[in-house]
Design an enzyme around this catalytic site. Structure first.
Site, PDB file in Angstrom:
ATOM      1  N   ARG A   2      -9.011   1.226   9.213  1.00  0.00           N
ATOM      2  CA  ARG A   2      -8.732  -0.285   9.641  1.00  0.00           C
ATOM      3  C   ARG A   2     -10.036  -0.974  10.326  1.00  0.00           C
ATOM      4  O   ARG A   2      -9.887  -2.238  10.630  1.00  0.00           O
ATOM      5  CB  ARG A   2      -7.545  -0.221  10.436  1.00  0.00           C
ATOM      6  CG  ARG A   2      -6.350  -0.206   9.571  1.00  0.00           C
ATOM      7  CD  ARG A   2      -5.117  -0.254  10.434  1.00  0.00           C
ATOM      8  NE  ARG A   2      -4.076  -1.110  10.197  1.00  0.00           N
ATOM      9  CZ  ARG A   2      -2.985  -0.819   9.719  1.00  0.00           C
ATOM     10  NH1 ARG A   2      -2.739   0.403   9.240  1.00  0.00           N
ATOM     11  NH2 ARG A   2      -1.946  -1.628   9.420  1.00  0.00           N
ATOM     12  N   ARG A  49      13.061  -9.874   3.209  1.00  0.00           N
ATOM     13  CA  ARG A  49      13.424  -8.230   3.743  1.00  0.00           C
ATOM     14  C   ARG A  49      14.151  -8.280   4.975  1.00  0.00           C
ATOM     15  O   ARG A  49      15.050  -7.614   5.273  1.00  0.00           O
ATOM     16  CB  ARG A  49      12.111  -7.502   3.801  1.00  0.00           C
ATOM     17  CG  ARG A  49      12.139  -6.113   3.413  1.00  0.00           C
ATOM     18  CD  ARG A  49      10.933  -5.551   3.084  1.00  0.00           C
ATOM     19  NE  ARG A  49       9.745  -5.466   4.386  1.00  0.00           N
ATOM     20  CZ  ARG A  49       8.308  -6.193   4.412  1.00  0.00           C
ATOM     21  NH1 ARG A  49       8.136  -6.699   3.054  1.00  0.00           N
ATOM     22  NH2 ARG A  49       7.878  -5.946   5.333  1.00  0.00           N
ATOM     23  N   ARG A  70      -0.194  -9.224  12.918  1.00  0.00           N
ATOM     24  CA  ARG A  70      -0.857  -8.013  12.089  1.00  0.00           C
ATOM     25  C   ARG A  70      -1.689  -8.420  10.891  1.00  0.00           C
ATOM     26  O   ARG A  70      -2.864  -7.863  10.610  1.00  0.00           O
ATOM     27  CB  ARG A  70       0.146  -7.209  11.456  1.00  0.00           C
ATOM     28  CG  ARG A  70       0.879  -6.189  12.469  1.00  0.00           C
ATOM     29  CD  ARG A  70       2.171  -5.691  12.128  1.00  0.00           C
ATOM     30  NE  ARG A  70       2.127  -4.934  10.990  1.00  0.00           N
ATOM     31  CZ  ARG A  70       3.134  -4.732   9.937  1.00  0.00           C
ATOM     32  NH1 ARG A  70       4.277  -5.323  10.450  1.00  0.00           N
ATOM     33  NH2 ARG A  70       3.136  -3.961   9.142  1.00  0.00           N
ATOM     34  N   LYS A  73       0.825  -1.161   0.009  1.00  0.00           N
ATOM     35  CA  LYS A  73       0.099   0.018   0.108  1.00  0.00           C
ATOM     36  C   LYS A  73       0.722   1.243   0.044  1.00  0.00           C
ATOM     37  O   LYS A  73       0.668   2.358  -0.740  1.00  0.00           O
ATOM     38  CB  LYS A  73      -0.768  -0.132   1.289  1.00  0.00           C
ATOM     39  CG  LYS A  73      -1.793  -1.198   1.290  1.00  0.00           C
ATOM     40  CD  LYS A  73      -2.958  -1.021   2.408  1.00  0.00           C
ATOM     41  CE  LYS A  73      -2.149  -0.897   3.725  1.00  0.00           C
ATOM     42  NZ  LYS A  73      -1.662  -2.278   4.171  1.00  0.00           N
ATOM     43  N   ARG A 127      11.747  -1.910  10.801  1.00  0.00           N
ATOM     44  CA  ARG A 127      10.480  -1.463  11.603  1.00  0.00           C
ATOM     45  C   ARG A 127      10.448  -2.171  12.869  1.00  0.00           C
ATOM     46  O   ARG A 127      10.593  -3.504  12.808  1.00  0.00           O
ATOM     47  CB  ARG A 127       9.079  -1.437  10.988  1.00  0.00           C
ATOM     48  CG  ARG A 127       9.195  -0.268  10.035  1.00  0.00           C
ATOM     49  CD  ARG A 127       7.891  -0.093   9.309  1.00  0.00           C
ATOM     50  NE  ARG A 127       6.634  -0.754   9.869  1.00  0.00           N
ATOM     51  CZ  ARG A 127       5.420  -0.735   9.263  1.00  0.00           C
ATOM     52  NH1 ARG A 127       5.263  -0.277   8.085  1.00  0.00           N
ATOM     53  NH2 ARG A 127       4.359  -1.235   9.866  1.00  0.00           N
TER      54      ARG A 127
HETATM   55  P1  AMP Z   1       1.277   0.365   9.120  1.00  0.00           P
HETATM   56  O1  AMP Z   1       2.159   1.343   8.873  1.00  0.00           O
HETATM   57  O2  AMP Z   1      -0.030   1.111   8.212  1.00  0.00           O
HETATM   58  O3  AMP Z   1       1.365  -1.020   8.829  1.00  0.00           O
HETATM   59  O4  AMP Z   1       0.548   0.821  10.658  1.00  0.00           O
HETATM   60  C1  AMP Z   1       1.520   0.195  11.420  1.00  0.00           C
HETATM   61  C2  AMP Z   1       0.698   0.098  12.916  1.00  0.00           C
HETATM   62  O5  AMP Z   1       0.086   1.244  13.463  1.00  0.00           O
HETATM   63  C3  AMP Z   1      -0.256  -0.885  12.986  1.00  0.00           C
HETATM   64  O6  AMP Z   1       0.015  -2.266  13.131  1.00  0.00           O
HETATM   65  C4  AMP Z   1      -1.330  -0.278  14.132  1.00  0.00           C
HETATM   66  O7  AMP Z   1      -0.566  -0.690  15.312  1.00  0.00           O
HETATM   67  C5  AMP Z   1      -1.238   1.223  13.885  1.00  0.00           C
HETATM   68  N1  AMP Z   1      -2.168   1.653  13.118  1.00  0.00           N
HETATM   69  C6  AMP Z   1      -1.907   2.306  11.819  1.00  0.00           C
HETATM   70  N2  AMP Z   1      -3.073   2.804  11.371  1.00  0.00           N
HETATM   71  C7  AMP Z   1      -4.034   2.274  11.940  1.00  0.00           C
HETATM   72  C8  AMP Z   1      -5.591   2.553  11.973  1.00  0.00           C
HETATM   73  N3  AMP Z   1      -6.183   3.235  11.213  1.00  0.00           N
HETATM   74  N4  AMP Z   1      -6.174   2.226  13.225  1.00  0.00           N
HETATM   75  C9  AMP Z   1      -5.644   1.738  14.246  1.00  0.00           C
HETATM   76  N5  AMP Z   1      -4.101   1.200  14.335  1.00  0.00           N
HETATM   77  C10 AMP Z   1      -3.605   1.909  13.395  1.00  0.00           C
END
Ligand code: AMP
Length: 195
Positions: free
Chosen positions: A88, A127, A150, A13, A139
């Site tokens: 989400r 990775r 996740r 994404k 990360r």
């Molecule tokens: P991402 O970089 O989008 O994979 O997000 C990393 C982490 O941030 C996720 O595993 C969640 O812990 C938190 N996170 C990001 N966006 C959201 C969201 N819209 N709602 C809840 N948690 C989020």
């Protein structure tokens, strides 16, 4: 153009959102990036969410509402924006609909990147191995155990958004397993279709 990118962690994404920023000139709103920045800055919000991010669970809908509503009021969001991993849960989707309605705007399209989860785990392993060899930073949630959590969280809490947006007639599915360019071309075709 207001667009949502949906898909499990590791689906690409963020990579595709960056391409859309370049080609369509709308900003990428990644709540993940915003939350990681908060953690890195050591702010009160960062301290509150660090453990949640490290486990791979979701932060509360209330926190996301605060972050998103503040961000989309900024001037660069006037002509539209890409919500990258920023919606989400169904509660968050309802909140976005509400906030946009108040601004007399609406969502144009939701693009779901359809991927094979096991293949994503293989990609993560590659990775991690590459990062270990080159000394590149990873990360803190990029380890297999958190990654699998996740994915589970995605299936349980985020996948219900697929029928939610199907019902609104806004969902478009794109095969996320091709090369970056192939996926980008499919996304372009969808975006050209909505004008
Ligand atoms: P991402 O970089 O989008 O994979 O997000 C990393 C982490 O941030 C996720 O595993 C969640 O812990 C938190 N996170 C990001 N966006 C959201 C969201 N819209 N709602 C809840 N948690 C989020």
């Amino acid at each position: 153009m207001i667009l949502i990118l949906l898909g499990p962690p590791g689906a690409g994404k963020g990579t595709q959102a960056q391409r859309i920023v370049e080609t369509r000139g709308v900003p990428q709103l990644s709540t993940g990036d915003m939350l990681r920045a908060a953690v890195a800055s050591g702010s009160a919000l960062g301290k509150k969410v660090k453990a949640v991010l490290d486990r791979g669970d979701l932060v509360s809908d209330k926190i996301i509402e605060e972050i998103i509503t503040a961000r989309i009021k900024e001037p660069d969001c006037k002509k539209g924006f890409i919500l990258d991993g920023a919606v989400r849960t169904v509660g968050q989707a309802e909140m976005i609909d509400r906030v946009l309605k108040k601004q007399k705007r609406s969502l144009d399209v939701v693009i779901e990147l359809v991927v094979d989860e096991e293949e994503l785990v293989n990609r993560l392993r590659t990775r991690i191995a590459e990062a270990q060899q080159t000394g590149q930073p990873l990360r803190s949630d990029d380890n297999e155990e958190t990654f699998r959590n996740r994915q589970r969280v995605y299936r349980e809490q985020t996948a219900p958004l697929i029928p939610y947006y199907e019902k609104q007639g806004k969902l478009r599915k794109v095969d996320g397993m091709g090369s970056i360019d192939e996926v980008a071309a499919e996304i372009d075709a969808v975006l050209d279709g909505i004008g």
